[in-house]
Design a protein around this motif. Structure first.
Motif, PDB file in Angstrom:
ATOM      1  N   UNK A  44       0.830  -1.203   0.000  1.00 59.71           N
ATOM      2  CA  UNK A  44       0.000   0.000   0.000  1.00 59.71           C
ATOM      3  C   UNK A  44       0.865   1.253   0.000  1.00 59.71           C
ATOM      4  N   UNK A  45       1.964   1.229   0.763  1.00 55.02           N
ATOM      5  CA  UNK A  45       2.873   2.373   0.782  1.00 55.02           C
ATOM      6  C   UNK A  45       3.458   2.602  -0.609  1.00 55.02           C
ATOM      7  N   UNK A  46       3.874   1.525  -1.243  1.00 54.66           N
ATOM      8  CA  UNK A  46       4.432   1.652  -2.586  1.00 54.66           C
ATOM      9  C   UNK A  46       3.405   2.234  -3.548  1.00 54.66           C
ATOM     10  N   UNK A  47       2.175   1.770  -3.435  1.00 48.16           N
ATOM     11  CA  UNK A  47       1.105   2.272  -4.295  1.00 48.16           C
ATOM     12  C   UNK A  47       0.930   3.787  -4.136  1.00 48.16           C
ATOM     13  N   UNK A  48       0.968   4.258  -2.907  1.00 50.12           N
ATOM     14  CA  UNK A  48       0.798   5.692  -2.661  1.00 50.12           C
ATOM     15  C   UNK A  48       1.971   6.490  -3.207  1.00 50.12           C
ATOM     16  N   UNK A  49       3.171   5.982  -3.035  1.00 50.73           N
ATOM     17  CA  UNK A  49       4.325   6.679  -3.610  1.00 50.73           C
ATOM     18  C   UNK A  49       4.218   6.760  -5.136  1.00 50.73           C
ATOM     19  N   UNK A  50       3.814   5.653  -5.749  1.00 42.86           N
ATOM     20  CA  UNK A  50       3.686   5.646  -7.213  1.00 42.86           C
ATOM     21  C   UNK A  50       2.622   6.644  -7.656  1.00 42.86           C
ATOM     22  N   UNK A  51       1.512   6.707  -6.926  1.00 44.56           N
ATOM     23  CA  UNK A  51       0.469   7.664  -7.270  1.00 44.56           C
ATOM     24  C   UNK A  51       0.992   9.088  -7.156  1.00 44.56           C
ATOM     25  N   UNK A  52       1.791   9.351  -6.120  1.00 46.95           N
ATOM     26  CA  UNK A  52       2.363  10.686  -5.959  1.00 46.95           C
ATOM     27  C   UNK A  52       3.298  11.021  -7.113  1.00 46.95           C
ATOM     28  N   UNK A  53       4.066  10.028  -7.549  1.00 42.71           N
ATOM     29  CA  UNK A  53       5.000  10.270  -8.647  1.00 42.71           C
ATOM     30  C   UNK A  53       4.261  10.418  -9.967  1.00 42.71           C
ATOM     31  N   UNK A  54       3.231   9.604 -10.174  1.00 45.01           N
ATOM     32  CA  UNK A  54       2.456   9.730 -11.410  1.00 45.01           C
ATOM     33  C   UNK A  54       1.823  11.111 -11.529  1.00 45.01           C
ATOM     34  N   UNK A  55       1.365  11.640 -10.404  1.00 44.07           N
ATOM     35  CA  UNK A  55       0.735  12.961 -10.425  1.00 44.07           C
ATOM     36  C   UNK A  55       1.766  14.086 -10.453  1.00 44.07           C
ATOM     37  N   UNK A  56       2.996  13.790 -10.000  1.00 41.00           N
ATOM     38  CA  UNK A  56       4.033  14.825  -9.916  1.00 41.00           C
ATOM     39  C   UNK A  56       5.365  14.231 -10.373  1.00 41.00           C
ATOM     40  N   UNK A  57       5.469  13.891 -11.659  1.00 38.98           N
ATOM     41  CA  UNK A  57       6.630  13.126 -12.130  1.00 38.98           C
ATOM     42  C   UNK A  57       7.953  13.870 -12.051  1.00 38.98           C
TER      43      UNK A  57
END
Length: 384
Positions: free
Chosen positions: A228-241
């Protein structure tokens, strides 16, 4: 981080990494956490097993500063600050060690110093209370007071009351939500309410790394839910690459939690490509190179580039000096510290580092005493 001063070659091709920044998967919002909703639910399964290598901008005994200065890592930072993190020449309690390893007192340690500290705390407290009285709904004034109550006075009931007052006055203020969540986690062990606050923050700003990354840290360190932590980090990066801080946060997660040095290096490199003049990014990458790659030459080059990007920043200079001490380059470390103090004569952070250096690395008790006298003279109750 890819250019500038004489540098070590970066580990991955810049073009490949930059191209990867734009591969934002459409599945970013179809992960196990999905879109944030208001239904009560658990993120899942662990505070801070991953100790931060950089605590509040103060260097540790080893140059492994993986958490960014002023970053989003609430729990581990506070936990280690309370437990004590040793500077060079200190033990884990912050006490100073002589050449034979025995504890030695500072030359200026005396009863009057304790009285001076008490007077400073009282003046600081009065100043913060006055700020709140002038602006009773200001989240910054309330947050400063709560932080002082929490970390300095250890008035936990007062800190919680102040944070709740701030949230009641500013129900959509994300820093207040996250600070209260951190407090509840660390001091009350109330993970349920803390999780609700992190979810509320994400509902308020669902695409911001300032909400997604703290939630990811919570998931990792408190619930033990690494996916779940990894998923949230990826979402943050996808939104702010192109956000270097987010990329560094994720790189540190990859290194510390997943032990994936290759992927961690890629994200540190990508962060450097996006923010080539950010001291925080450069310092984080330097720490990784020094600790995990054991490439001290590359680490030194990155520290030098950080100094080039922020030649008068006391924390950057302090970190570089600390690295030099660990490499045994005491003369250069002293030169860096003296130059930093010349540029920042009232910076207590640098003065403290230099005082410890003089005492533990040079055996210069008189010089250390002089630095500590300057710290006492500089201290101002209005300072944060």
């Amino acid at each position: 981080m890819l250019g500038a001063r004489g540098s070590a070659a970066m580990p991955r091709g810049c073009m490949a990494l930059v191209a990867a920044a734009f591969l934002c998967a459409a599945s970013a919002f179809h992960s196990p956490l999905g879109m944030i909703d208001t239904k009560p639910s658990h993120f899942h399964v662990r505070e801070s097993g991953a100790d931060p290598m950089r605590l509040g901008g103060h260097p540790t005994a080893a140059p492994v500063q993986l958490f960014l200065r002023g970053g989003r890592q609430h729990f581990a930072r506070r936990k280690n600050a309370q437990e004590g993190v040793a500077l060079p020449g200190q033990d884990g309690d912050g006490e100073h060690l002589g050449g034979d390893g025995e504890h030695v007192a500072h030359p200026d340690e005396a009863e009057e110093d304790g009285l001076a500290d008490q007077e400073w705390e009282e003046e600081r407290h009065e100043s913060l209370l006055a700020n709140v009285e002038r602006s009773p709904h200001d989240p910054d004034a309330l947050g400063d007071l709560a932080e002082f109550q929490w970390e300095t006075l250890r008035d936990l009931d007062g800190a919680e009351e102040t944070l709740r007052q701030s949230l009641a006055s500013n129900p959509r203020d994300i820093p207040t939500m996250e600070e209260l969540a951190a407090f509840l986690t660390e001091e009350r062990q109330d993970l349920e309410e803390a999780e609700k606050l992190f979810r509320l923050a994400m509902e308020t700003s669902p695409f911001s790394p300032d909400t997604l990354c703290p939630a990811a840290e919570f998931m990792c360190t408190q619930r033990g839910d690494i996916p779940a932590a990894k998923d949230l980090y990826i979402r943050a990066i996808d939104a702010n690459p192109n956000d270097g801080t987010t990329l560094c946060d994720y790189a540190q997660f990859l290194v510390e939690e997943l032990k994936d040095m290759t992927a961690g290096e890629e994200y540190f490199t990508r962060a450097a490509a996006c923010n080539p003049f950010s001291p925080d990014v450069l310092l984080s990458f330097a720490a990784f190179c020094g600790k995990y790659k054991k490439d001290q030459e590359a680490a030194r080059a990155l520290y030098m580039r950080a100094v080039e990007a922020a030649p008068h920043d006391p924390e950057t200079l302090g970190d570089f000096a600390t690295f030099l001490v660990t490499q045994g380059d005491l003369d250069e470390a002293e030169k860096v510290m003296r130059g930093g103090i010349e540029s920042n004569p009232n910076d207590t952070h640098l003065l403290e580092i230099f005082a410890d250096f003089l005492l533990t690395s040079r055996g210069d008790k008189e010089g250390a005493s002089e630095m500590r006298a300057r710290i006492d003279a500089t201290r101002d109750p209005a300072d944060d």
